[in-house]
Design a protein around this motif. Structure first.
Motif, PDB file in Angstrom:
ATOM      1  N   LEU A 246      -2.676  12.832  -8.686  1.00  0.00           N
ATOM      2  CA  LEU A 246      -3.302  14.030  -8.116  1.00  0.00           C
ATOM      3  C   LEU A 246      -3.142  15.224  -9.060  1.00  0.00           C
ATOM      4  O   LEU A 246      -2.206  15.282  -9.864  1.00  0.00           O
ATOM      5  N   ASP A 247      -4.065  16.185  -8.931  1.00  0.00           N
ATOM      6  CA  ASP A 247      -3.958  17.459  -9.634  1.00  0.00           C
ATOM      7  C   ASP A 247      -2.746  18.216  -9.082  1.00  0.00           C
ATOM      8  O   ASP A 247      -2.594  18.367  -7.868  1.00  0.00           O
ATOM      9  N   LYS A 248      -1.859  18.711  -9.962  1.00  0.00           N
ATOM     10  CA  LYS A 248      -0.633  19.375  -9.517  1.00  0.00           C
ATOM     11  C   LYS A 248      -0.908  20.593  -8.638  1.00  0.00           C
ATOM     12  O   LYS A 248      -0.154  20.889  -7.710  1.00  0.00           O
ATOM     13  N   VAL A 249      -1.984  21.308  -8.950  1.00  0.00           N
ATOM     14  CA  VAL A 249      -2.266  22.552  -8.250  1.00  0.00           C
ATOM     15  C   VAL A 249      -3.138  22.322  -7.027  1.00  0.00           C
ATOM     16  O   VAL A 249      -2.797  22.695  -5.902  1.00  0.00           O
ATOM     17  N   THR A 250      -4.282  21.674  -7.233  1.00  0.00           N
ATOM     18  CA  THR A 250      -5.255  21.539  -6.136  1.00  0.00           C
ATOM     19  C   THR A 250      -5.040  20.267  -5.322  1.00  0.00           C
ATOM     20  O   THR A 250      -5.641  20.105  -4.257  1.00  0.00           O
ATOM     21  N   HIS A 251      -4.229  19.328  -5.860  1.00  0.00           N
ATOM     22  CA  HIS A 251      -3.994  18.028  -5.208  1.00  0.00           C
ATOM     23  C   HIS A 251      -5.275  17.209  -5.074  1.00  0.00           C
ATOM     24  O   HIS A 251      -5.363  16.317  -4.226  1.00  0.00           O
ATOM     25  N   GLU A 252      -6.250  17.506  -5.925  1.00  0.00           N
ATOM     26  CA  GLU A 252      -7.490  16.725  -5.911  1.00  0.00           C
ATOM     27  C   GLU A 252      -7.259  15.390  -6.628  1.00  0.00           C
ATOM     28  O   GLU A 252      -6.538  15.316  -7.617  1.00  0.00           O
ATOM     29  N   HIS A 253      -7.940  14.391  -6.122  1.00  0.00           N
ATOM     30  CA  HIS A 253      -7.768  13.029  -6.644  1.00  0.00           C
ATOM     31  C   HIS A 253      -8.887  12.744  -7.660  1.00  0.00           C
ATOM     32  O   HIS A 253      -9.852  12.040  -7.376  1.00  0.00           O
ATOM     33  N   ASP A 254      -8.729  13.269  -8.872  1.00  0.00           N
ATOM     34  CA  ASP A 254      -9.759  13.120  -9.900  1.00  0.00           C
ATOM     35  C   ASP A 254      -9.595  11.825 -10.698  1.00  0.00           C
ATOM     36  O   ASP A 254     -10.580  11.214 -11.098  1.00  0.00           O
ATOM     37  N   LEU A 255      -8.367  11.426 -10.954  1.00  0.00           N
ATOM     38  CA  LEU A 255      -8.091  10.203 -11.716  1.00  0.00           C
ATOM     39  C   LEU A 255      -7.850   9.064 -10.721  1.00  0.00           C
ATOM     40  O   LEU A 255      -6.789   8.947 -10.145  1.00  0.00           O
ATOM     41  N   LYS A 256      -8.868   8.222 -10.552  1.00  0.00           N
ATOM     42  CA  LYS A 256      -8.869   7.263  -9.437  1.00  0.00           C
ATOM     43  C   LYS A 256      -8.636   5.813  -9.843  1.00  0.00           C
ATOM     44  O   LYS A 256      -8.754   4.918  -9.011  1.00  0.00           O
ATOM     45  N   ASP A 257      -8.327   5.562 -11.102  1.00  0.00           N
ATOM     46  CA  ASP A 257      -8.277   4.172 -11.555  1.00  0.00           C
ATOM     47  C   ASP A 257      -6.930   3.483 -11.359  1.00  0.00           C
ATOM     48  O   ASP A 257      -6.798   2.302 -11.647  1.00  0.00           O
ATOM     49  N   PHE A 258      -5.924   4.221 -10.898  1.00  0.00           N
ATOM     50  CA  PHE A 258      -4.625   3.591 -10.641  1.00  0.00           C
ATOM     51  C   PHE A 258      -4.118   3.989  -9.259  1.00  0.00           C
ATOM     52  O   PHE A 258      -4.159   5.169  -8.891  1.00  0.00           O
ATOM     53  N   SER A 259      -3.659   3.002  -8.518  1.00  0.00           N
ATOM     54  CA  SER A 259      -2.978   3.302  -7.251  1.00  0.00           C
ATOM     55  C   SER A 259      -1.887   2.261  -7.034  1.00  0.00           C
ATOM     56  O   SER A 259      -2.010   1.111  -7.463  1.00  0.00           O
ATOM     57  N   PHE A 260      -0.832   2.693  -6.367  1.00  0.00           N
ATOM     58  CA  PHE A 260       0.347   1.836  -6.174  1.00  0.00           C
ATOM     59  C   PHE A 260       0.765   1.887  -4.709  1.00  0.00           C
ATOM     60  O   PHE A 260       0.880   2.971  -4.128  1.00  0.00           O
ATOM     61  N   THR A 261       0.975   0.721  -4.124  1.00  0.00           N
ATOM     62  CA  THR A 261       1.471   0.624  -2.755  1.00  0.00           C
ATOM     63  C   THR A 261       2.784  -0.150  -2.771  1.00  0.00           C
ATOM     64  O   THR A 261       2.844  -1.269  -3.286  1.00  0.00           O
ATOM     65  N   PHE A 262       3.829   0.460  -2.225  1.00  0.00           N
ATOM     66  CA  PHE A 262       5.146  -0.181  -2.181  1.00  0.00           C
ATOM     67  C   PHE A 262       5.563  -0.385  -0.730  1.00  0.00           C
ATOM     68  O   PHE A 262       5.469   0.543   0.087  1.00  0.00           O
ATOM     69  N   ILE A 263       6.011  -1.591  -0.412  1.00  0.00           N
ATOM     70  CA  ILE A 263       6.541  -1.913   0.920  1.00  0.00           C
ATOM     71  C   ILE A 263       8.011  -2.273   0.746  1.00  0.00           C
ATOM     72  O   ILE A 263       8.340  -3.273   0.095  1.00  0.00           O
ATOM     73  N   GLU A 264       8.892  -1.446   1.309  1.00  0.00           N
ATOM     74  CA  GLU A 264      10.342  -1.648   1.174  1.00  0.00           C
ATOM     75  C   GLU A 264      10.866  -2.275   2.471  1.00  0.00           C
ATOM     76  O   GLU A 264      11.008  -1.614   3.491  1.00  0.00           O
ATOM     77  N   LEU A 265      11.124  -3.572   2.434  1.00  0.00           N
ATOM     78  CA  LEU A 265      11.486  -4.321   3.636  1.00  0.00           C
ATOM     79  C   LEU A 265      12.741  -3.801   4.343  1.00  0.00           C
ATOM     80  O   LEU A 265      12.772  -3.768   5.581  1.00  0.00           O
ATOM     81  N   PRO A 266      13.813  -3.390   3.628  1.00  0.00           N
ATOM     82  CA  PRO A 266      15.015  -2.918   4.343  1.00  0.00           C
ATOM     83  C   PRO A 266      14.747  -1.703   5.222  1.00  0.00           C
ATOM     84  O   PRO A 266      15.494  -1.462   6.175  1.00  0.00           O
ATOM     85  N   LYS A 267      13.704  -0.939   4.932  1.00  0.00           N
ATOM     86  CA  LYS A 267      13.417   0.261   5.714  1.00  0.00           C
ATOM     87  C   LYS A 267      12.616  -0.034   6.990  1.00  0.00           C
ATOM     88  O   LYS A 267      12.489   0.835   7.850  1.00  0.00           O
ATOM     89  N   PHE A 268      12.083  -1.272   7.097  1.00  0.00           N
ATOM     90  CA  PHE A 268      11.262  -1.604   8.270  1.00  0.00           C
ATOM     91  C   PHE A 268      12.172  -1.688   9.496  1.00  0.00           C
ATOM     92  O   PHE A 268      13.071  -2.534   9.555  1.00  0.00           O
ATOM     93  N   PRO A 269      11.963  -0.841  10.503  1.00  0.00           N
ATOM     94  CA  PRO A 269      12.944  -0.708  11.591  1.00  0.00           C
ATOM     95  C   PRO A 269      12.806  -1.730  12.722  1.00  0.00           C
ATOM     96  O   PRO A 269      13.741  -1.920  13.484  1.00  0.00           O
ATOM     97  N   LYS A 270      11.642  -2.379  12.838  1.00  0.00           N
ATOM     98  CA  LYS A 270      11.393  -3.226  14.006  1.00  0.00           C
ATOM     99  C   LYS A 270      11.969  -4.619  13.790  1.00  0.00           C
ATOM    100  O   LYS A 270      11.763  -5.237  12.745  1.00  0.00           O
ATOM    101  N   THR A 271      12.662  -5.111  14.815  1.00  0.00           N
ATOM    102  CA  THR A 271      13.371  -6.395  14.692  1.00  0.00           C
ATOM    103  C   THR A 271      12.906  -7.445  15.694  1.00  0.00           C
ATOM    104  O   THR A 271      13.357  -8.577  15.652  1.00  0.00           O
ATOM    105  N   LYS A 272      11.996  -7.061  16.612  1.00  0.00           N
ATOM    106  CA  LYS A 272      11.509  -8.000  17.620  1.00  0.00           C
ATOM    107  C   LYS A 272       9.990  -8.069  17.573  1.00  0.00           C
ATOM    108  O   LYS A 272       9.308  -7.073  17.324  1.00  0.00           O
ATOM    109  N   GLU A 273       9.479  -9.260  17.843  1.00  0.00           N
ATOM    110  CA  GLU A 273       8.037  -9.480  17.736  1.00  0.00           C
ATOM    111  C   GLU A 273       7.231  -8.647  18.715  1.00  0.00           C
ATOM    112  O   GLU A 273       6.101  -8.247  18.429  1.00  0.00           O
TER     113      GLU A 273
END
Length: 598
Positions: free
Chosen positions: A444-471
């Motif tokens: 993102l742009d530091k000032v306007t937070h506009e998403h001009d550079l769109k060719d990279f994105s990262f999604t992280f899922i951290e399993l220890p932080k998932f709070p639900k333990t029952k189905e």
């Protein structure tokens, strides 16, 4: 005057085509051999022909060459003249034959590869050329096998006995309506000796063929397929579900060992349950365990011996998300986790080589778990990381950059580069300051937070932080996926039914983890991957703990220094001399001078 040398000419061709021609391959070989014989003084070609027309060079089971062997034993031949590749295409056979000739003092000459096996060089060249002939044959066999396998993957018919109800046209199976109506689409009763149920088999073959054609883009939708083959969409969708039959049921259908559905009413009333009919497969459960219960009554037995394996295991993860047969599981996972809908929704993907840098393939860091590309050219990297590693977020960016860079062909244009999306599931906390178990990162742009550079994105899922333990706490498909990664190996059969609900694709993912359905070899690979991962985790944890001890020591030292600085400041405030402060705190005089100036 030279002694007469009686020369036997041996010729061979692999097929029987062309014997009626005035001049065929056997004749051409004979002429070449006769010319060579005439060029040698005292050599005479025997009138008897040793011709093997229509016999392969892969073995010595040929009538003419056997007759030649008998004449050699009888002393009627002094020299055998042949083209080497016509003698044999197997190195072992060529050496055996020429050794036989030497034992009987018969010379052997190959005319097109001029050499004489009476000389040391001739013997060496003979062995080399025989090996080359065998290599050529084996390469041809390999090419043919690859061609057949590739053609089958494209849904083409590559020969054999046609299944009932089908004809072949342009290498594709088409329905023979007359045969298809013979049974009225009803299943025949399986005989005790285990005859294949053609109605069931035909349905399973259709399901596999249609799925391949839809994935390959031959038909853009089930509706288009329905229009083309004139079968209702509802019927096609029912048959397509047969792709998800448990492996045991598919195997039994093919081998004529159709299962017998365990119908409660029949058992209660003492009636013998009927054999499986095509109608029984119109409404099949998605879970393999439920299928086995319905058709074999095996649920308690299977689940008693089996369990769900761990999807965090490297081999299991790739089996679920990185194979052609489970491509639809990967597609659903990507759409669900990235919240892709409408036009943005992924419809198909192509798997790419997970090796990003061939020059450093020995390093784990050069190989990703799953790398694929959708029809728009967008690349997706999926990575499962169990061991806590320093700088994993940097490795994620390295992977993404590698995938982006790999698109740049010589002469290509920058505007043709496509987006790269990185998804990681970690079994450790990656971002300690973040509370959320799922985080999405873009540029993102530091000032306007506009998403001009769109060719990279990262999604992280951290399993220890998932709070639900029952189905019963799960509220979305994303939460079901995360629960799957975190608790699959602890899930019971009853819990599974609650988790899956109407989300069939989750059920498919669990099916792949049932240990009962894995071969011994697959389980061995799984256990080896688990051992390697456990060893890696232990090693990294040890380093981490050592780092914590070092950190505590460094922290204590830094704390002591900071305390001394604070004491020095207080002493200077009340007018204590620099020399006395230095003596009291142990700090260098120049550092105290700096504190005094401040």
């Amino acid at each position: 005057m030279c002694k007469e040398v009686r020369c036997a000419i041996y010729t061979r061709k692999s097929n029987e085509d062309g014997p009626e021609q005035k001049f065929n391959s056997l004749d051409a070989q004979r002429v070449a051999c006769e010319k060579y014989i005439k060029s040698r003084e005292g050599w005479v070609a025997l009138a008897k022909k040793y011709d093997d027309g229509g016999f392969s060079g892969s073995n010595l089971n040929r009538p003419a060459i056997k007759e030649l062997f008998e004449d050699v034993k009888a002393g009627e031949v002094d020299c055998v003249v042949v083209t080497l590749d016509r003698l044999s295409r197997e190195t072992k056979d060529s050496i055996e034959v020429t050794s036989f000739f030497r034992r009987h003092r018969v010379n052997f000459v190959a005319v097109t590869q001029i050499f004489d096996n009476n000389t040391p060089m001739g013997k060496f060249v003979q062995t080399v050329l025989s090996g080359a002939a065998q290599l050529e044959r084996e390469m041809i066999v390999e090419r043919v096998k690859n061609k057949i396998a590739t053609s089958k993957e494209q849904g083409l018919w590559m020969g054999g006995t046609l299944p009932l109800g089908y004809d072949v046209k342009d290498k594709e199976l088409i329905i023979n309506e007359k045969e298809a109506k013979t049974k009225g689409n009803k299943c025949t009763v399986v005989e005790p000796e285990g005859k294949t149920n053609n109605a069931l088999l035909r349905a399973v073959v259709r399901a596999h063929l249609w799925k391949r054609q839809l994935e390959a883009g031959k038909y853009r939708s089930v509706k288009e397929l329905s229009t083309k083959i004139k079968i209702s969409m509802r019927r096609i969708q029912q048959i397509l579900r047969l792709n998800y039959l448990a492996p045991k049921i598919k195997e039994d259908i093919v081998n004529g060992r159709q299962p017998t559905p365990k119908i409660k009413e029949d058992i209660v009333n003492g009636r013998q349950p009927s054999n499986l009919r095509l109608a029984d497969l119109r409404e099949i459960p998605m879970l393999w365990s439920e299928q086995l219960e319905k058709f074999y009554g095996l649920t308690k037995f299977v689940m008693g011996l089996s369990k769900f394996l761990d999807p965090k295991n490297n081999y299991a993860f790739r089996r679920i998300f990185g194979t052609e047969k489970n491509k639809d599981i990967l597609i659903h996972f990507l759409n669900d986790v990235l919240n892709l809908t409408g036009e943005a929704k992924i419809k198909n993907v192509q798997f790419l080589s997970p090796i990003q840098n061939p020059d450093i393939t020995a390093k784990k860091e050069s190989i990703v778990d799953v790398l694929c590309r959708d029809s728009a050219g967008v690349q997706f990297i999926c990575e499962m990381q169990v061991a806590r590693t320093t700088g994993f977020e940097k490795r994620a960016q390295y992977y993404a950059a590698g995938a982006y860079f790999s698109q740049a062909d010589v002469g290509g244009k920058y505007q043709d580069l496509k987006e790269v999306i990185f998804i990681a599931i970690t079994d450790f906390v990656l971002f300690p300051k973040k509370a959320a178990y799922k985080s999405d990162h873009v540029t993102l742009d530091k000032v306007t937070h506009e998403h001009d550079l769109k060719d990279f994105s990262f999604t992280f899922i951290e399993l220890p932080k998932f709070p639900k333990t029952k189905e019963d706490q799960l509220e979305s498909i994303v939460e079901k996926w995360i629960y799957f990664f975190k608790y699959a190996s602890e899930t019971s059969e009853e819990d599974l039914k609650k988790i899956v609900g109407s989300d069939e694709i989750i059920g498919r993912a669990y099916n792949e983890l049932i240990e009962y359905n894995w071969t011994r070899e697959e389980r061995t690979i799984y256990q080896q991957a688990k051992k390697n991962e456990d060893d890696n985790v232990s090693c990294l944890n040890q380093k981490f703990n050592e780092g914590k001890i070092e950190g505590k020591i460094e922290g204590k030292i830094e704390g002591k220094i900071e305390g001394k600085i604070e004491v020095a400041k207080n002493l200077l405030k009340v007018g204590v001399s620099v020399d006395l402060v230095a003596e009291s705190t142990g700090l260098p005089k120049d550092e105290i001078e700096q504190l005094k100036k401040k």
